[in-house]
Scaffold this motif. Sequence first.
Motif, short mmCIF file in Angstrom:
data_model
loop_
_atom_site.label_atom_id
_atom_site.label_comp_id
_atom_site.label_asym_id
_atom_site.label_seq_id
_atom_site.Cartn_x
_atom_site.Cartn_y
_atom_site.Cartn_z
N ILE A 3 68.39 -0.37 14.75
CA ILE A 3 68.05 -1.77 14.79
C ILE A 3 69.09 -2.61 14.99
O ILE A 3 70.37 -2.29 14.41
CB ILE A 3 67.70 -2.30 13.25
CG1 ILE A 3 66.37 -1.49 12.97
CG2 ILE A 3 67.36 -3.80 13.19
CD1 ILE A 3 65.98 -1.81 11.35
N TRP A 10 66.57 -9.75 17.20
CA TRP A 10 66.67 -8.44 16.81
C TRP A 10 65.79 -7.31 17.61
O TRP A 10 64.66 -7.73 18.04
CB TRP A 10 66.35 -8.22 15.31
CG TRP A 10 67.25 -8.88 14.35
CD1 TRP A 10 67.26 -10.20 13.80
CD2 TRP A 10 68.37 -8.49 13.85
NE1 TRP A 10 68.26 -10.42 13.29
CE2 TRP A 10 68.95 -9.27 13.01
CE3 TRP A 10 68.93 -6.94 13.90
CZ2 TRP A 10 70.07 -9.23 12.14
CZ3 TRP A 10 70.15 -6.74 13.07
CH2 TRP A 10 70.68 -7.74 12.48
N ALA A 12 64.51 -3.16 17.90
CA ALA A 12 64.19 -1.89 17.35
C ALA A 12 64.05 -0.64 18.35
O ALA A 12 63.42 -0.89 19.06
CB ALA A 12 63.03 -2.10 16.47
N LYS A 34 65.60 -9.28 11.12
CA LYS A 34 65.92 -7.76 10.82
C LYS A 34 64.75 -7.29 10.00
O LYS A 34 64.32 -6.03 10.52
CB LYS A 34 67.26 -7.67 10.02
CG LYS A 34 67.70 -6.04 10.21
CD LYS A 34 69.16 -6.03 9.44
CE LYS A 34 69.51 -4.50 9.70
NZ LYS A 34 70.87 -4.18 8.81
N ARG A 35 64.33 -7.77 9.13
CA ARG A 35 63.21 -7.24 8.30
C ARG A 35 61.73 -7.01 9.29
O ARG A 35 61.21 -6.03 8.77
CB ARG A 35 62.79 -8.19 7.10
CG ARG A 35 61.83 -7.55 6.48
CD ARG A 35 61.79 -8.02 4.99
NE ARG A 35 60.79 -7.61 4.14
CZ ARG A 35 61.27 -6.63 3.10
NH1 ARG A 35 62.30 -5.90 3.13
NH2 ARG A 35 60.22 -6.25 2.28
N GLU A 38 62.57 -3.82 11.01
CA GLU A 38 62.38 -2.46 10.08
C GLU A 38 60.79 -2.33 9.86
O GLU A 38 60.75 -0.88 10.06
CB GLU A 38 62.95 -3.05 8.85
CG GLU A 38 64.68 -2.96 8.86
CD GLU A 38 65.24 -3.37 7.62
OE1 GLU A 38 64.71 -4.05 6.61
OE2 GLU A 38 66.51 -3.07 7.65
N LEU A 41 59.64 -0.63 12.91
CA LEU A 41 59.85 0.97 12.88
C LEU A 41 59.28 1.72 11.93
O LEU A 41 58.68 2.86 12.30
CB LEU A 41 61.52 1.07 12.52
CG LEU A 41 62.18 0.69 13.81
CD1 LEU A 41 63.63 0.98 13.36
CD2 LEU A 41 61.99 1.58 15.09
N SER A 42 58.81 1.17 10.56
CA SER A 42 58.36 2.02 9.51
C SER A 42 56.91 1.99 9.90
O SER A 42 56.26 3.15 9.78
CB SER A 42 58.42 1.22 8.28
OG SER A 42 57.71 0.06 8.45
#
Length: 69
Positions: A3, A10, A12, A34-35, A38, A41-42
């Motif tokens: 990230i 941001w 990813a 950023k969250r 994330e 990506l999850s």
Amino acid sequence: MAILKHHGKWMARAYYKDDKSKRHSIAKGGFKTKREAEFYLSQMKLDQRNSELVKNKSPLFYDYFWKWV
């Protein structure tokens, strides 16, 4: 998986290997936080695991038998 902050947004990046063990990457940018990156990506990780489970799942004997017959 990475990230990064790129031009104020941001980004990813995820890496994976295909069936022939060749390495590939997928990148997506433009996330405000950023969250969010994330979370993206999850979700990709979950999708990849689900597709591996489907690929590795052997067929039921009943289905296999009727295709064979």
